[in-house]
Design a protein around this motif. Structure first.
Motif, PDB file in Angstrom:
ATOM      1  N   ALA A 191     116.744 -32.753  99.155  1.00 16.93           N
ATOM      2  CA  ALA A 191     117.857 -32.328  98.304  1.00 16.93           C
ATOM      3  C   ALA A 191     117.419 -31.186  97.385  1.00 16.93           C
ATOM      4  CB  ALA A 191     118.342 -33.511  97.472  1.00 16.93           C
ATOM      5  N   PRO A 192     118.359 -30.265  97.084  1.00 13.13           N
ATOM      6  CA  PRO A 192     119.747 -30.217  97.561  1.00 13.13           C
ATOM      7  C   PRO A 192     119.846 -29.649  98.982  1.00 13.13           C
ATOM      8  CG  PRO A 192     119.345 -28.403  96.067  1.00 13.13           C
ATOM      9  CD  PRO A 192     118.092 -29.231  96.078  1.00 13.13           C
ATOM     10  N   THR A 193     120.588 -30.328  99.820  1.00 12.56           N
ATOM     11  CA  THR A 193     120.760 -29.965 101.222  1.00 12.56           C
ATOM     12  C   THR A 193     122.171 -30.315 101.665  1.00 12.56           C
ATOM     13  OG1 THR A 193     118.416 -30.321 101.765  1.00 12.56           O
ATOM     14  CG2 THR A 193     119.970 -30.434 103.584  1.00 12.56           C
ATOM     15  N   TRP A 194     122.726 -29.483 102.528  1.00 11.07           N
ATOM     16  CA  TRP A 194     124.031 -29.776 103.114  1.00 11.07           C
ATOM     17  C   TRP A 194     123.841 -30.634 104.359  1.00 11.07           C
ATOM     18  CZ3 TRP A 194     128.661 -28.816 100.927  1.00 11.07           C
ATOM     19  CH2 TRP A 194     128.674 -27.943  99.837  1.00 11.07           C
ATOM     20  N   TRP A 195     124.553 -31.746 104.403  1.00  9.42           N
ATOM     21  CA  TRP A 195     124.467 -32.737 105.480  1.00  9.42           C
ATOM     22  C   TRP A 195     125.781 -32.665 106.264  1.00  9.42           C
ATOM     23  CZ3 TRP A 195     121.323 -37.612 105.811  1.00  9.42           C
ATOM     24  CH2 TRP A 195     121.862 -38.573 106.651  1.00  9.42           C
ATOM     25  N   THR A 196     125.718 -32.224 107.522  1.00 13.25           N
ATOM     26  CA  THR A 196     126.912 -32.148 108.375  1.00 13.25           C
ATOM     27  C   THR A 196     126.685 -33.028 109.589  1.00 13.25           C
ATOM     28  OG1 THR A 196     127.254 -29.853 107.673  1.00 13.25           O
ATOM     29  CG2 THR A 196     128.525 -30.640 109.571  1.00 13.25           C
ATOM     30  N   GLU A 197     127.467 -34.074 109.702  1.00 10.54           N
ATOM     31  CA  GLU A 197     127.256 -35.067 110.761  1.00 10.54           C
ATOM     32  C   GLU A 197     128.220 -34.824 111.910  1.00 10.54           C
ATOM     33  OE1 GLU A 197     126.651 -39.908 111.152  1.00 10.54           O
ATOM     34  OE2 GLU A 197     126.420 -38.837 109.253  1.00 10.54           O
ATOM     35  N   VAL A 198     127.679 -34.829 113.120  1.00 14.90           N
ATOM     36  CA  VAL A 198     128.470 -34.670 114.340  1.00 14.90           C
ATOM     37  C   VAL A 198     128.296 -35.946 115.156  1.00 14.90           C
ATOM     38  CG1 VAL A 198     128.990 -33.216 116.324  1.00 14.90           C
ATOM     39  CG2 VAL A 198     127.929 -32.205 114.287  1.00 14.90           C
ATOM     40  N   ARG A 199     129.402 -36.585 115.469  1.00 11.47           N
ATOM     41  CA  ARG A 199     129.369 -37.873 116.144  1.00 11.47           C
ATOM     42  C   ARG A 199     130.047 -37.755 117.506  1.00 11.47           C
ATOM     43  NH1 ARG A 199     131.625 -40.001 112.499  1.00 11.47           N
ATOM     44  NH2 ARG A 199     133.751 -40.222 113.311  1.00 11.47           N
ATOM     45  N   ALA A 200     129.304 -38.068 118.566  1.00 12.08           N
ATOM     46  CA  ALA A 200     129.819 -37.939 119.928  1.00 12.08           C
ATOM     47  C   ALA A 200     130.170 -39.305 120.497  1.00 12.08           C
ATOM     48  CB  ALA A 200     128.789 -37.260 120.825  1.00 12.08           C
ATOM     49  N   THR A 201     131.231 -39.347 121.281  1.00 15.10           N
ATOM     50  CA  THR A 201     131.603 -40.583 121.955  1.00 15.10           C
ATOM     51  C   THR A 201     130.798 -40.749 123.236  1.00 15.10           C
ATOM     52  OG1 THR A 201     133.436 -41.808 122.940  1.00 15.10           O
ATOM     53  CG2 THR A 201     133.457 -39.436 123.213  1.00 15.10           C
ATOM     54  N   THR A 202     130.698 -41.983 123.719  1.00 18.46           N
ATOM     55  CA  THR A 202     130.024 -42.233 124.990  1.00 18.46           C
ATOM     56  C   THR A 202     130.991 -42.191 126.161  1.00 18.46           C
ATOM     57  OG1 THR A 202     130.346 -44.607 124.665  1.00 18.46           O
ATOM     58  CG2 THR A 202     128.253 -43.674 123.928  1.00 18.46           C
ATOM     59  N   ALA A 203     132.267 -41.936 125.892  1.00 20.34           N
ATOM     60  CA  ALA A 203     133.273 -41.991 126.953  1.00 20.34           C
ATOM     61  C   ALA A 203     133.294 -40.734 127.811  1.00 20.34           C
ATOM     62  CB  ALA A 203     134.660 -42.219 126.343  1.00 20.34           C
ATOM     63  N   PHE A 204     132.578 -39.683 127.402  1.00 21.61           N
ATOM     64  CA  PHE A 204     132.555 -38.437 128.169  1.00 21.61           C
ATOM     65  C   PHE A 204     131.122 -38.025 128.467  1.00 21.61           C
ATOM     66  CE2 PHE A 204     136.818 -38.203 126.551  1.00 21.61           C
ATOM     67  CZ  PHE A 204     137.520 -37.521 127.532  1.00 21.61           C
ATOM     68  N   GLU A 205     130.880 -37.694 129.702  1.00 22.88           N
ATOM     69  CA  GLU A 205     129.568 -37.178 130.084  1.00 22.88           C
ATOM     70  C   GLU A 205     129.346 -35.836 129.406  1.00 22.88           C
ATOM     71  OE1 GLU A 205     127.105 -35.967 134.152  1.00 22.88           O
ATOM     72  OE2 GLU A 205     129.149 -36.778 134.255  1.00 22.88           O
ATOM     73  N   GLY A 206     128.208 -35.675 128.774  1.00 20.77           N
ATOM     74  CA  GLY A 206     127.894 -34.417 128.096  1.00 20.77           C
ATOM     75  C   GLY A 206     128.305 -34.368 126.643  1.00 20.77           C
ATOM     76  N   ALA A 207     128.991 -35.408 126.140  1.00 18.53           N
ATOM     77  CA  ALA A 207     129.431 -35.381 124.747  1.00 18.53           C
ATOM     78  C   ALA A 207     128.246 -35.349 123.784  1.00 18.53           C
ATOM     79  CB  ALA A 207     130.324 -36.577 124.452  1.00 18.53           C
ATOM     80  N   GLY A 208     127.177 -36.050 124.140  1.00 18.98           N
ATOM     81  CA  GLY A 208     125.992 -36.033 123.301  1.00 18.98           C
ATOM     82  C   GLY A 208     125.367 -34.649 123.211  1.00 18.98           C
ATOM     83  N   ARG A 209     125.318 -33.941 124.346  1.00 20.35           N
ATOM     84  CA  ARG A 209     124.779 -32.573 124.330  1.00 20.35           C
ATOM     85  C   ARG A 209     125.701 -31.655 123.540  1.00 20.35           C
ATOM     86  NH1 ARG A 209     123.947 -29.187 128.091  1.00 20.35           N
ATOM     87  NH2 ARG A 209     122.066 -28.405 127.092  1.00 20.35           N
ATOM     88  N   LEU A 210     127.003 -31.918 123.587  1.00 15.22           N
ATOM     89  CA  LEU A 210     127.937 -31.121 122.798  1.00 15.22           C
ATOM     90  C   LEU A 210     127.652 -31.294 121.302  1.00 15.22           C
ATOM     91  CD1 LEU A 210     130.452 -29.384 122.373  1.00 15.22           C
ATOM     92  CD2 LEU A 210     131.815 -31.476 122.547  1.00 15.22           C
ATOM     93  N   ALA A 211     127.435 -32.526 120.862  1.00 18.71           N
ATOM     94  CA  ALA A 211     127.102 -32.765 119.464  1.00 18.71           C
ATOM     95  C   ALA A 211     125.823 -32.035 119.080  1.00 18.71           C
ATOM     96  CB  ALA A 211     126.960 -34.266 119.205  1.00 18.71           C
ATOM     97  N   GLY A 212     124.835 -32.050 119.986  1.00 16.92           N
ATOM     98  CA  GLY A 212     123.591 -31.332 119.715  1.00 16.92           C
ATOM     99  C   GLY A 212     123.789 -29.845 119.595  1.00 16.92           C
ATOM    100  N   SER A 213     124.716 -29.286 120.387  1.00 11.22           N
ATOM    101  CA  SER A 213     124.979 -27.850 120.318  1.00 11.22           C
ATOM    102  C   SER A 213     125.716 -27.481 119.036  1.00 11.22           C
ATOM    103  CB  SER A 213     125.786 -27.410 121.539  1.00 11.22           C
ATOM    104  OG  SER A 213     126.027 -26.017 121.505  1.00 11.22           O
ATOM    105  N   VAL A 214     126.699 -28.301 118.647  1.00 10.57           N
ATOM    106  CA  VAL A 214     127.416 -28.026 117.395  1.00 10.57           C
ATOM    107  C   VAL A 214     126.442 -28.011 116.222  1.00 10.57           C
ATOM    108  CG1 VAL A 214     129.160 -28.868 115.795  1.00 10.57           C
ATOM    109  CG2 VAL A 214     129.587 -28.977 118.253  1.00 10.57           C
ATOM    110  N   ALA A 215     125.621 -29.072 116.106  1.00 15.84           N
ATOM    111  CA  ALA A 215     124.664 -29.141 115.006  1.00 15.84           C
ATOM    112  C   ALA A 215     123.592 -28.054 115.126  1.00 15.84           C
ATOM    113  CB  ALA A 215     124.012 -30.520 114.973  1.00 15.84           C
ATOM    114  N   GLY A 216     123.140 -27.795 116.360  1.00 13.52           N
ATOM    115  CA  GLY A 216     122.117 -26.772 116.562  1.00 13.52           C
ATOM    116  C   GLY A 216     122.590 -25.388 116.159  1.00 13.52           C
ATOM    117  N   ARG A 217     123.836 -25.076 116.432  1.00 16.03           N
ATOM    118  CA  ARG A 217     124.380 -23.774 116.034  1.00 16.03           C
ATOM    119  C   ARG A 217     124.445 -23.648 114.511  1.00 16.03           C
ATOM    120  NH1 ARG A 217     128.867 -21.729 120.265  1.00 16.03           N
ATOM    121  NH2 ARG A 217     127.770 -22.260 122.192  1.00 16.03           N
ATOM    122  N   LEU A 218     124.849 -24.709 113.835  1.00 14.48           N
ATOM    123  CA  LEU A 218     124.884 -24.659 112.375  1.00 14.48           C
ATOM    124  C   LEU A 218     123.482 -24.449 111.811  1.00 14.48           C
ATOM    125  CD1 LEU A 218     127.341 -27.599 111.521  1.00 14.48           C
ATOM    126  CD2 LEU A 218     127.854 -25.172 111.779  1.00 14.48           C
TER     127      LEU A 218
END
Length: 522
Positions: free
Chosen positions: A77-104
């Motif tokens: 701290a101080p740090t900005w915490w941005t949480e991205v939560r992926a569902t297990t119902a779609f293949e690749g959703a976890g990688r999508l969450a990783g890309s969103v957070a990785g880009r930020l």
């Protein structure tokens, strides 16, 4: 697994940066605002949620990142915490969450948890989902009365899978607990065997229909709080049938490290007891603990020399425009740790510096809508302490229901001698109604692991002045085999009852006896 990825950045993700992250799934994904604008949901073309991006949170409280994510995360701290939560119902959703957070993190110069999840690739999401990770009796379907960011939804339960070291009472999880309870379902949180719960989550799980489900290579699944072996049955995780002799099967992993156990059925009962969760009224000294005999034989699974001191207290203040809440909690914190709370928030992670006037303003605004206020407070990293505070307007005034836990590492002893003085301070300055103190051998970091821990043993109980008057002073002072200490003003005292030293299981019997005595004829 539900794939939660967190971006930790030194700068706030502004709209342009967030848009760059949201485009990680390509232009085919739909974007919806949810939770009254508190989150952005990425949806497939058929409307089903793929991932949710929480509003960035500025963490201003030292130690929160390491408390929830582990000491190896290089951010503070101080740090900005941005949480991205992926569902297990779609293949690749976890990688999508990783890309969103990785880009930020790439744009703003930060990092992610877990670090290996971060990347900046475009992740196309197929229009069709995949099989749910649990073989449910019914497929995942959308229900307007439950947050659809769940992994399995049946008529009986909402199941979420959390693959993180510490399950915290996040805004998403606390809201999911409320909506699931309103729908008549049970919330079931599935974790790997190494996960732990924070005290706020532990407190919430025992107050609503909910279950902590722990994966285990030997028995499949078991209840992380009771040890009962579980199976998927009729749309939910439920205990397997009892054996012919009436015993409830308990997972071996839950009993690991327990010495001198007198039968697994007794252990299962003891493990389900967290002590008295609080005193709802001045004379309700405890929900009776039926496991005192079992706790004497069960031993302790806590790390050697570590202890937790627990306080459950209630205050009732006259309502008024000059009222400032949080004073009782601050006084207790100061007496037991030598410092005030470090921060507070309405969920975890705790992001705001401690500010009683600010939390009072929040509680007052919610009271005008006839809504209670639920808060979390934490201490400094070198003095582990955590509390939940529930504020509610009643006919008697403004009530604070406080649960405070303080952790002590080996070599550091709880200041038990300070408890009578603390009780007097609370009674004379902070409108104390009642307080129960307990001691237990357990982790100093105040998290709950998925194995047996000995229940707490009562130390003392205090009746505030108004409660003494309600019970009757003569009766309150004549409890059998007890000689309470009067505290405060002699004409209108509080009464402090010593119950034990934190190691004597007979203290539960003393507490039950006191409870029966003050309840008599009422």
């Amino acid at each position: 697994m539900t794939q939660d990825v967190i971006a930790l950045t030194p700068k706030m993700p502004e709209i342009r940066t967030l848009l760059a992250g949201l485009y990680a799934g390509g232009p085919e994904l739909r974007v919806d605002n949810v939770s009254e604008g508190a989150a952005i949901r990425l949806c497939a073309s058929d409307g089903r949620p793929v991932a949710t991006v929480e509003v960035p949170l500025l963490l201003q409280v030292p130690g929160e990142i390491s408390r929830l994510l582990g000491a190896g995360v290089r951010a503070e701290a101080p740090t900005w915490w941005t949480e991205v939560r992926a569902t297990t119902a779609f293949e690749g959703a976890g990688r999508l969450a990783g890309s969103v957070a990785g880009r930020l993190a790439t744009v703003l110069g930060g990092t992610t948890w877990p670090a290996e999840a971060a990347h900046t690739d475009v992740v196309p999401i197929p229009s069709h989902g995949c099989e749910a990770p649990v073989d449910a009796d019914h497929p995942l379907d959308v229900d307007v009365d439950v947050d659809v960011d769940v992994d399995v939804l049946t008529e009986q339960a909402a199941v979420v899978i959390q693959d993180r070291p510490v399950v915290a009472a996040t805004t998403w999880l606390t809201e999911l607990l409320r909506t699931t309870a309103r729908s008549g379902r049970e919330l079931q949180i599935v974790t790997p065997p190494g996960a732990r719960l924070t005290l706020p989550v532990r407190t919430l799980l025992i107050s609503v229909p909910a279950r902590w489900v722990v994966r285990d290579p030997e028995c499949g699944y078991y209840d992380g709080l009771s040890g009962a072996v579980l199976r998927w049955h009729e749309g939910r995780f439920a205990p397997v049938p009892a054996t012919q002799d009436g015993r409830i099967p308990v997972a071996e992993a839950f009993l690991a490290g327990v010495a001198g156990v007198a039968g697994v059925a007794g252990v299962a009962g003891v493990a389900g007891v967290a002590g008295v969760a609080g005193v709802a009224k001045a004379t309700e000294t405890a929900e009776t603990a039926e496991t005192a005999e079992g706790s004497e034989a069960a031993g302790s699974a806590a790390p050697h020399g570590q202890q937790q001191l627990h306080l459950s207290l209630r205050t009732t203040h006259p309502a008024g425009e000059h009222l400032v809440l949080g004073g009782a909690l601050e006084a207790a914190w100061q007496a037991l740790t030598g410092a005030p709370p470090a921060g507070w928030a309405t969920a975890e992670p705790v992001n705001l510096p401690w500010a009683p006037r600010q939390l009072t303003e929040l509680a007052r605004a919610r009271a005008q809508k006839s809504a209670p206020t639920w808060l979390v407070a934490v201490g400094a990293p070198d003095r582990p302490a955590i509390a939940t505070l529930r504020i509610v307007r009643t006919q008697a005034g403004v009530e604070e229901q406080i649960t405070l836990a303080v952790g002590y590492a080996p070599g550091r002893l709880p200041p038990l001698d300070a408890l009578p003085e603390l009780a007097e301070t609370l009674a004379t300055r902070h409108h104390l109604a009642s307080m129960l103190t307990q001691l237990r051998p357990a982790r100093a970091d105040l998290t709950t692991p998925p194995h047996f821990e000995a229940p707490p043993a009562p130390l003392s109980f205090t009746l505030g002045p108004d409660a003494v008057r309600t019970v009757g002073r003569a009766r309150a002072e004549s409890a059998p085999d007890m000689r309470p200490i009067p505290l405060g003003v002699a004409a209108r005292p509080a009464l402090h009852y010593s119950l034990g030293d934190g190691t004597d299981p007979v203290a539960w019997q003393r507490l039950k006896s006191l409870d029966r005595h003050v309840r008599a004829d009422r």
